[in-house]
Scaffold this motif. Structure first.
Motif, PDB file in Angstrom:
ATOM      1  N   ASP A  89      -6.527  -5.031   3.674  1.00  0.00           N
ATOM      2  CA  ASP A  89      -6.367  -4.465   4.718  1.00  0.00           C
ATOM      3  C   ASP A  89      -5.177  -5.019   5.525  1.00  0.00           C
ATOM      4  O   ASP A  89      -5.263  -6.063   6.176  1.00  0.00           O
ATOM      5  CB  ASP A  89      -7.510  -4.142   5.595  1.00  0.00           C
ATOM      6  CG  ASP A  89      -7.318  -3.248   6.964  1.00  0.00           C
ATOM      7  OD1 ASP A  89      -6.163  -2.941   7.009  1.00  0.00           O
ATOM      8  OD2 ASP A  89      -8.352  -3.002   7.868  1.00  0.00           O
ATOM      9  N   PRO A  90      -3.994  -4.292   5.870  1.00  0.00           N
ATOM     10  CA  PRO A  90      -2.977  -4.823   6.491  1.00  0.00           C
ATOM     11  C   PRO A  90      -3.402  -5.168   8.097  1.00  0.00           C
ATOM     12  O   PRO A  90      -2.632  -6.151   8.659  1.00  0.00           O
ATOM     13  CB  PRO A  90      -1.899  -3.830   6.400  1.00  0.00           C
ATOM     14  CG  PRO A  90      -2.139  -3.375   5.070  1.00  0.00           C
ATOM     15  CD  PRO A  90      -3.587  -3.217   5.266  1.00  0.00           C
ATOM     16  N   LEU A  91      -4.248  -4.328   8.452  1.00  0.00           N
ATOM     17  CA  LEU A  91      -4.691  -4.528   9.860  1.00  0.00           C
ATOM     18  C   LEU A  91      -5.842  -5.596  10.122  1.00  0.00           C
ATOM     19  O   LEU A  91      -6.032  -5.934  11.307  1.00  0.00           O
ATOM     20  CB  LEU A  91      -4.976  -3.310  10.460  1.00  0.00           C
ATOM     21  CG  LEU A  91      -4.207  -2.029  10.726  1.00  0.00           C
ATOM     22  CD1 LEU A  91      -4.760  -0.789  11.402  1.00  0.00           C
ATOM     23  CD2 LEU A  91      -2.916  -2.646  11.653  1.00  0.00           C
ATOM     24  N   ASP A  92      -6.058  -6.418   9.254  1.00  0.00           N
ATOM     25  CA  ASP A  92      -7.206  -7.388   9.312  1.00  0.00           C
ATOM     26  C   ASP A  92      -6.221  -8.655   9.590  1.00  0.00           C
ATOM     27  O   ASP A  92      -5.441  -9.046   8.692  1.00  0.00           O
ATOM     28  CB  ASP A  92      -7.849  -7.518   7.912  1.00  0.00           C
ATOM     29  CG  ASP A  92      -9.023  -8.653   8.037  1.00  0.00           C
ATOM     30  OD1 ASP A  92      -9.017  -9.549   8.996  1.00  0.00           O
ATOM     31  OD2 ASP A  92      -9.942  -8.461   7.486  1.00  0.00           O
ATOM     32  N   LYS A  93      -6.633  -9.194  10.620  1.00  0.00           N
ATOM     33  CA  LYS A  93      -5.980 -10.520  11.015  1.00  0.00           C
ATOM     34  C   LYS A  93      -6.188 -11.497   9.943  1.00  0.00           C
ATOM     35  O   LYS A  93      -5.194 -12.611  10.119  1.00  0.00           O
ATOM     36  CB  LYS A  93      -6.320 -11.044  12.517  1.00  0.00           C
ATOM     37  CG  LYS A  93      -6.136  -9.811  13.564  1.00  0.00           C
ATOM     38  CD  LYS A  93      -6.623 -10.310  14.799  1.00  0.00           C
ATOM     39  CE  LYS A  93      -6.697  -9.288  15.926  1.00  0.00           C
ATOM     40  NZ  LYS A  93      -7.897  -8.475  15.713  1.00  0.00           N
ATOM     41  N   ASN A  94      -6.986 -11.699   9.113  1.00  0.00           N
ATOM     42  CA  ASN A  94      -7.115 -12.453   8.160  1.00  0.00           C
ATOM     43  C   ASN A  94      -6.186 -12.359   6.662  1.00  0.00           C
ATOM     44  O   ASN A  94      -6.245 -13.269   5.800  1.00  0.00           O
ATOM     45  CB  ASN A  94      -8.708 -12.658   7.515  1.00  0.00           C
ATOM     46  CG  ASN A  94      -9.520 -13.323   8.929  1.00  0.00           C
ATOM     47  OD1 ASN A  94      -9.120 -14.125   9.464  1.00  0.00           O
ATOM     48  ND2 ASN A  94     -10.793 -12.818   8.812  1.00  0.00           N
TER      49      ASN A  94
END
Length: 476
Positions: free
Chosen positions: A321-326
């Motif tokens: 997921d691109p919106l996951d900060k990890n």
């Protein structure tokens, strides 16, 4: 012990994506007269918005609006006054940085960590930097009284949509030119949000115009007789077409095209540091980087050890997921680009190179490709010659510095290169012999608004960034 990261999603609620977007011409959003198209989230293939398509008549209107603004307002305006608008834009970009970063990751597929920490801060930095030049153009080294060219037609790619916009618009405006910009058809949303920022900054109508569309729109802009300057970043093939169309005209031209950069690791390099640089060089932004270090040249004596460390490091990369900060590696930008990456990776296997990817569970929806390294690569292989523009690394070896330089230069491109060694003399010796516009030493993918960027050979001509980036927008 293996530590699992809990999801750390960035909220998409900060962005208000409208169902449809028009063109931005003369300070207003207007309808396009071509067939609208859709912008798709590459992470899950959902439709984000319907986008207007500009036809030749729409491009005419945008160029006319830019010409009027240039002659009546922006061109005659003192540089110190233009600087105030650029500073204002930079500050608004900073104030709306989270919104811009989230929208960029949704529309492009790149990890939010990169949008937030790299792209958007550099966007603001470029506007701040060129604001400082706006009233000092006579001291830039291009004559005592340089003049703007007029209307700049600018065409940008999908890999760094907002950053490429800043690279082109900021110096053009600082020099007194007005702009008609065409973003890539797969990533138009941050450019259209930037149009709203221009209105928020009270930029005079017509100074910046944004026309959305595909290749036909870009062609109409590049070939328009009312455009004085064409700046293009994209593929070498399209760059050739634009160069042909500009031949025999008075148009000024800047082309920043493809690359097949060599990352050279000598035996005395700090290998862990080099591995981090190699990973950053090819897997940053999913390899969607024209200056990506896609060819790894390693001295034979340390090749096996470096490969082992590289595989260990690649196994820690998080794809998702691109919106996951990890997330380290996001989604491939489009189905067409994913097909291109797969084709070249399959060609690498067919030609005898050995392919390796870490265990990697890819999401079921969207466009995804696991980080990949090829060993046993020959210089004749397609994966060593053609720009893949994806998370695919080709590893070759060398014995002597002379061989390293020969292999590094054995490419039609000449955009960038990296050198890894503890010897300063070796850095200088190698850099002087590499035919590349940008050479990094013991680092990779470092950018600064004050530093020029550009290539040789089929990587284009002209420079963007720094004092040198002003030259393409001035008539000395």
């Amino acid at each position: 012990m293996v530590f699992e990261y809990a999801p750390a999603p960035e909220s998409a609620a900060i962005v208000d994506v409208r169902p449809s977007y028009g063109l931005f011409v003369g300070g207003e959003f207007t309808d396009g007269h071509g067939e609208p198209f859709k912008s798709v989230n590459p992470a899950d293939e959902t439709v984000l918005a319907e986008i207007a398509r500009a036809d030749e008549g729409d491009v005419d209107r945008a160029v006319a609006a830019a010409r009027t603004a240039f002659e009546r307002v922006w061109g005659p305006m003192p540089g110190a006054e233009r600087a105030k608008y650029l500073y204002r834009i930079a500050r608004i970009v900073q104030e709306r940085s989270r919104e811009l970063a989230v929208l960029e990751s949704i529309d492009n597929g790149k990890p939010i960590r990169e949008s937030r920490d790299v792209d958007v801060p550099l966007v603001a930095a470029h506007f701040f930097y060129y604001a400082g030049w706006a009233d000092k153009l006579g001291h830039a080294g291009f004559g005592p009284d340089p003049r703007p060219l007029g209307v700049a037609g600018q065409i940008i790619p999908w890999n760094f949509p907002l950053l490429m916009l800043a690279w082109k618009i900021a110096p053009a405006l600082a020099c007194g030119n007005t702009v008609v910009l065409k973003p890539a058809e797969t990533t138009p949303l941050t450019a259209l949000l930037f149009a709203d920022i221009c209105r928020q900054a009270d930029l005079p109508p017509g100074v910046v115009n944004i026309v959305t569309g595909a290749g036909d729109t870009g062609r109409a802009l590049a070939e328009h007789p009312g455009v004085d300057k064409v700046a293009f970043t994209g593929s070498t093939d399209v760059g050739r077409q634009i160069a042909r169309s500009a031949a025999g005209t008075a148009k000024r031209l800047t082309l920043e095209l493809g690359g097949k950069a060599a990352n050279i690791v000598f035996e005395d390099a700090a290998l862990d540091q080099a591995v981090e640089g190699v990973v950053n060089g090819i897997f940053f932004n999913q390899g969607h980087v024209c200056c990506a270090g896609s060819r790894l040249l390693v001295q034979e004596s340390v090749a096996e050890e470096l490969l082992e460390r590289l595989k260990t490091r690649m196994a820690t990369l998080r794809v998702g997921d691109p919106l996951d900060k990890n997330t380290d590696v996001g989604a491939i930008n489009s189905a067409a680009q994913l097909a291109r990456i797969r084709e070249l990776a399959d060609a690498g296997e067919a030609e005898g190179a050995e392919r390796w990817s870490p265990p990697c569970e890819l999401p079921p929806q969207g466009f995804w490709f696991a980080p990949t390294v090829f060993t046993g690569v020959a210089q004749s292989h397609r994966i060593a010659r053609e720009e893949i523009f994806g998370p695919v690394l080709s590893m070759l070896t060398f014995r002597t510095p002379e061989e390293a330089v020969t292999k590094a230069n054995n490419t039609p491109y000449g955009l960038s290169a990296g050198i890894w060694t503890e010897k300063g003399s070796r850095i200088l010796w190698t850099a002087q012999r590499l035919r590349a516009g940008v050479v990094w030493a013991n680092t990779f993918n470092k950018f600064d608004p004050a530093s020029p960027f550009g290539g040789y050979k089929e990587s284009g001509f002209g420079r963007e960034g720094g004092r040198h980036g002003l030259e393409g927008y001035l008539d000395a």
